[in-house]
Design a protein around this motif. Sequence first.
Motif, PDB file in Angstrom:
ATOM      1  N   TYR A   1       0.833  -1.201   0.000  1.00 58.52           N
ATOM      2  CA  TYR A   1       0.000   0.000   0.000  1.00 58.52           C
ATOM      3  C   TYR A   1       0.873   1.259   0.000  1.00 58.52           C
ATOM      4  O   TYR A   1       0.634   2.197  -0.762  1.00 58.52           O
ATOM      5  CB  TYR A   1      -0.933  -0.022   1.224  1.00 58.52           C
ATOM      6  N   ALA A   2       1.908   1.250   0.820  1.00 58.78           N
ATOM      7  CA  ALA A   2       2.819   2.402   0.890  1.00 58.78           C
ATOM      8  C   ALA A   2       3.555   2.594  -0.437  1.00 58.78           C
ATOM      9  O   ALA A   2       3.696   3.729  -0.913  1.00 58.78           O
ATOM     10  CB  ALA A   2       3.812   2.218   2.032  1.00 58.78           C
ATOM     11  N   MET A   3       4.004   1.518  -1.047  1.00 60.63           N
ATOM     12  CA  MET A   3       4.741   1.628  -2.303  1.00 60.63           C
ATOM     13  C   MET A   3       3.839   2.124  -3.440  1.00 60.63           C
ATOM     14  O   MET A   3       4.253   2.956  -4.251  1.00 60.63           O
ATOM     15  CB  MET A   3       5.384   0.281  -2.673  1.00 60.63           C
ATOM     16  N   LYS A   4       2.600   1.649  -3.487  1.00 63.17           N
ATOM     17  CA  LYS A   4       1.669   2.118  -4.528  1.00 63.17           C
ATOM     18  C   LYS A   4       1.310   3.588  -4.301  1.00 63.17           C
ATOM     19  O   LYS A   4       1.196   4.356  -5.251  1.00 63.17           O
ATOM     20  CB  LYS A   4       0.419   1.248  -4.557  1.00 63.17           C
ATOM     21  N   SER A   5       1.160   3.973  -3.041  1.00 65.51           N
ATOM     22  CA  SER A   5       0.891   5.372  -2.711  1.00 65.51           C
ATOM     23  C   SER A   5       2.058   6.241  -3.147  1.00 65.51           C
ATOM     24  O   SER A   5       1.889   7.320  -3.721  1.00 65.51           O
ATOM     25  CB  SER A   5       0.654   5.538  -1.205  1.00 65.51           C
ATOM     26  N   GLN A   6       3.266   5.770  -2.889  1.00 66.91           N
ATOM     27  CA  GLN A   6       4.480   6.495  -3.267  1.00 66.91           C
ATOM     28  C   GLN A   6       4.563   6.664  -4.784  1.00 66.91           C
ATOM     29  O   GLN A   6       4.886   7.746  -5.272  1.00 66.91           O
ATOM     30  CB  GLN A   6       5.696   5.740  -2.739  1.00 66.91           C
ATOM     31  N   GLU A   7       4.260   5.612  -5.536  1.00 69.78           N
ATOM     32  CA  GLU A   7       4.288   5.690  -7.002  1.00 69.78           C
ATOM     33  C   GLU A   7       3.323   6.763  -7.503  1.00 69.78           C
ATOM     34  O   GLU A   7       3.664   7.544  -8.396  1.00 69.78           O
ATOM     35  CB  GLU A   7       3.924   4.334  -7.611  1.00 69.78           C
ATOM     36  N   ALA A   8       2.129   6.804  -6.934  1.00 67.21           N
ATOM     37  CA  ALA A   8       1.130   7.791  -7.346  1.00 67.21           C
ATOM     38  C   ALA A   8       1.600   9.207  -7.011  1.00 67.21           C
ATOM     39  O   ALA A   8       1.450  10.132  -7.815  1.00 67.21           O
ATOM     40  CB  ALA A   8      -0.213   7.490  -6.679  1.00 67.21           C
ATOM     41  N   LEU A   9       2.179   9.381  -5.826  1.00 64.78           N
ATOM     42  CA  LEU A   9       2.681  10.701  -5.432  1.00 64.78           C
ATOM     43  C   LEU A   9       3.798  11.174  -6.369  1.00 64.78           C
ATOM     44  O   LEU A   9       3.834  12.346  -6.752  1.00 64.78           O
ATOM     45  CB  LEU A   9       3.187  10.673  -3.989  1.00 64.78           C
ATOM     46  N   LYS A  10       4.681  10.283  -6.750  1.00 66.38           N
ATOM     47  CA  LYS A  10       5.774  10.651  -7.659  1.00 66.38           C
ATOM     48  C   LYS A  10       5.236  11.156  -8.997  1.00 66.38           C
ATOM     49  O   LYS A  10       5.813  12.051  -9.614  1.00 66.38           O
ATOM     50  CB  LYS A  10       6.710   9.459  -7.900  1.00 66.38           C
ATOM     51  N   LEU A  11       4.122  10.579  -9.452  1.00 68.34           N
ATOM     52  CA  LEU A  11       3.519  11.013 -10.706  1.00 68.34           C
ATOM     53  C   LEU A  11       2.805  12.359 -10.574  1.00 68.34           C
ATOM     54  O   LEU A  11       2.696  13.104 -11.544  1.00 68.34           O
ATOM     55  CB  LEU A  11       2.511   9.964 -11.199  1.00 68.34           C
ATOM     56  N   ALA A  12       2.311  12.657  -9.385  1.00 69.95           N
ATOM     57  CA  ALA A  12       1.487  13.854  -9.179  1.00 69.95           C
ATOM     58  C   ALA A  12       2.301  15.123  -8.936  1.00 69.95           C
ATOM     59  O   ALA A  12       1.895  16.200  -9.362  1.00 69.95           O
ATOM     60  CB  ALA A  12       0.518  13.632  -8.022  1.00 69.95           C
ATOM     61  N   VAL A  13       3.414  15.002  -8.240  1.00 73.90           N
ATOM     62  CA  VAL A  13       4.166  16.209  -7.865  1.00 73.90           C
ATOM     63  C   VAL A  13       5.112  16.635  -8.990  1.00 73.90           C
ATOM     64  O   VAL A  13       5.490  15.818  -9.823  1.00 73.90           O
ATOM     65  CB  VAL A  13       4.948  16.011  -6.539  1.00 73.90           C
ATOM     66  N   PRO A  14       5.508  17.905  -8.996  1.00 73.38           N
ATOM     67  CA  PRO A  14       6.474  18.359 -10.008  1.00 73.38           C
ATOM     68  C   PRO A  14       7.781  17.560  -9.924  1.00 73.38           C
ATOM     69  O   PRO A  14       8.193  17.140  -8.838  1.00 73.38           O
ATOM     70  CB  PRO A  14       6.708  19.832  -9.632  1.00 73.38           C
ATOM     71  N   PRO A  15       8.447  17.335 -11.058  1.00 72.72           N
ATOM     72  CA  PRO A  15       9.685  16.535 -11.066  1.00 72.72           C
ATOM     73  C   PRO A  15      10.744  17.022 -10.072  1.00 72.72           C
ATOM     74  O   PRO A  15      11.410  16.209  -9.444  1.00 72.72           O
ATOM     75  CB  PRO A  15      10.191  16.664 -12.511  1.00 72.72           C
ATOM     76  N   VAL A  16      10.890  18.326  -9.900  1.00 73.45           N
ATOM     77  CA  VAL A  16      11.899  18.843  -8.966  1.00 73.45           C
ATOM     78  C   VAL A  16      11.564  18.436  -7.526  1.00 73.45           C
ATOM     79  O   VAL A  16      12.462  18.137  -6.744  1.00 73.45           O
ATOM     80  CB  VAL A  16      12.080  20.375  -9.111  1.00 73.45           C
ATOM     81  N   VAL A  17      10.285  18.382  -7.198  1.00 74.63           N
ATOM     82  CA  VAL A  17       9.873  17.942  -5.858  1.00 74.63           C
ATOM     83  C   VAL A  17      10.162  16.458  -5.706  1.00 74.63           C
ATOM     84  O   VAL A  17      10.700  16.021  -4.688  1.00 74.63           O
ATOM     85  CB  VAL A  17       8.372  18.243  -5.602  1.00 74.63           C
ATOM     86  N   ALA A  18       9.828  15.677  -6.715  1.00 74.36           N
ATOM     87  CA  ALA A  18      10.082  14.225  -6.666  1.00 74.36           C
ATOM     88  C   ALA A  18      11.563  13.944  -6.461  1.00 74.36           C
ATOM     89  O   ALA A  18      11.934  13.052  -5.703  1.00 74.36           O
ATOM     90  CB  ALA A  18       9.562  13.556  -7.928  1.00 74.36           C
ATOM     91  N   MET A  19      12.424  14.733  -7.119  1.00 72.31           N
ATOM     92  CA  MET A  19      13.867  14.523  -7.002  1.00 72.31           C
ATOM     93  C   MET A  19      14.391  14.907  -5.619  1.00 72.31           C
ATOM     94  O   MET A  19      15.333  14.298  -5.126  1.00 72.31           O
ATOM     95  CB  MET A  19      14.623  15.327  -8.069  1.00 72.31           C
ATOM     96  N   ASN A  20      13.790  15.911  -4.987  1.00 75.28           N
ATOM     97  CA  ASN A  20      14.270  16.407  -3.688  1.00 75.28           C
ATOM     98  C   ASN A  20      13.589  15.735  -2.500  1.00 75.28           C
ATOM     99  O   ASN A  20      13.804  16.144  -1.369  1.00 75.28           O
ATOM    100  CB  ASN A  20      14.081  17.917  -3.603  1.00 75.28           C
ATOM    101  N   SER A  21      12.768  14.750  -2.755  1.00 74.23           N
ATOM    102  CA  SER A  21      12.017  14.103  -1.682  1.00 74.23           C
ATOM    103  C   SER A  21      12.718  12.848  -1.193  1.00 74.23           C
ATOM    104  O   SER A  21      13.632  12.339  -1.840  1.00 74.23           O
ATOM    105  CB  SER A  21      10.602  13.776  -2.170  1.00 74.23           C
ATOM    106  N   GLU A  22      12.276  12.375  -0.035  1.00 74.94           N
ATOM    107  CA  GLU A  22      12.827  11.134   0.544  1.00 74.94           C
ATOM    108  C   GLU A  22      11.797  10.033   0.353  1.00 74.94           C
ATOM    109  O   GLU A  22      10.680  10.123   0.878  1.00 74.94           O
ATOM    110  CB  GLU A  22      13.109  11.339   2.042  1.00 74.94           C
ATOM    111  N   TRP A  23      12.184   9.023  -0.382  1.00 73.41           N
ATOM    112  CA  TRP A  23      11.275   7.938  -0.733  1.00 73.41           C
ATOM    113  C   TRP A  23      11.689   6.628  -0.071  1.00 73.41           C
ATOM    114  O   TRP A  23      12.842   6.457   0.304  1.00 73.41           O
ATOM    115  CB  TRP A  23      11.231   7.757  -2.242  1.00 73.41           C
ATOM    116  N   LEU A  24      10.740   5.724  -0.005  1.00 74.78           N
ATOM    117  CA  LEU A  24      11.037   4.370   0.480  1.00 74.78           C
ATOM    118  C   LEU A  24      11.901   3.682  -0.566  1.00 74.78           C
ATOM    119  O   LEU A  24      11.780   3.950  -1.756  1.00 74.78           O
ATOM    120  CB  LEU A  24       9.736   3.581   0.650  1.00 74.78           C
ATOM    121  N   SER A  25      12.772   2.788  -0.141  1.00 73.58           N
ATOM    122  CA  SER A  25      13.601   2.091  -1.116  1.00 73.58           C
ATOM    123  C   SER A  25      12.920   0.839  -1.597  1.00 73.58           C
ATOM    124  O   SER A  25      12.145   0.245  -1.004  1.00 73.58           O
ATOM    125  CB  SER A  25      14.944   1.696  -0.568  1.00 73.58           C
TER     126      SER A  25
END
Length: 171
Positions: free
Chosen positions: A147-171
């Motif tokens: 659930y967390a990984m699918k949520s993370q994938e959706a968030l990465k698609l929604a936010v601007p690329p610069v935000v996605a690059m500067n964020s801390e994600w699950l590995s």
Amino acid sequence: MEERKIGLVPRVVMSGALGPKEYGLLLTDQRLIFVLEKASKAGVAAALGGVIGAAIAEAATQKREYVYADADPGTLARDEKNITVQNTSIQKLRMKRTMGGAYQMTVEYASDDGKARKLNGFLHPPQDMLAAKKAGGARTKVVLEEYAMKSQEALKLAVPPVVAMNSEWLS
């Protein structure tokens, strides 16, 4: 240009003054809309005490349900019970696994008045989803991680690329 829906995180639980609040998180190409689904009145139970307090709190719990596929993002964003964060105001997202095995999401953003704000929530799959997966033999730990990984994938698609690059994600 019409706002485009990117995805949905069906259940994010945040702390509220009177107890936990459950939100559905609608992700669009312009904003994150935390739609209040259920507001607990557990704080009322604590003030009243005992079984009677718990019964009153349960009766006072507010539950709202939305069909997100049909929902207009603008209408949801205007509802003052919901929380809206413009994608352009997001500075950083943080996804992490807590010591207890839950998954926490933090959204750091600038409010309309320019002040730094944070939203902290826990990613919990809806009860029916969790029950169905467990009935199929999946362990709770695995369901939470998926659930967390699918949520993370959706968030990465929604936010601007610069935000996605500067964020801390699950590995």
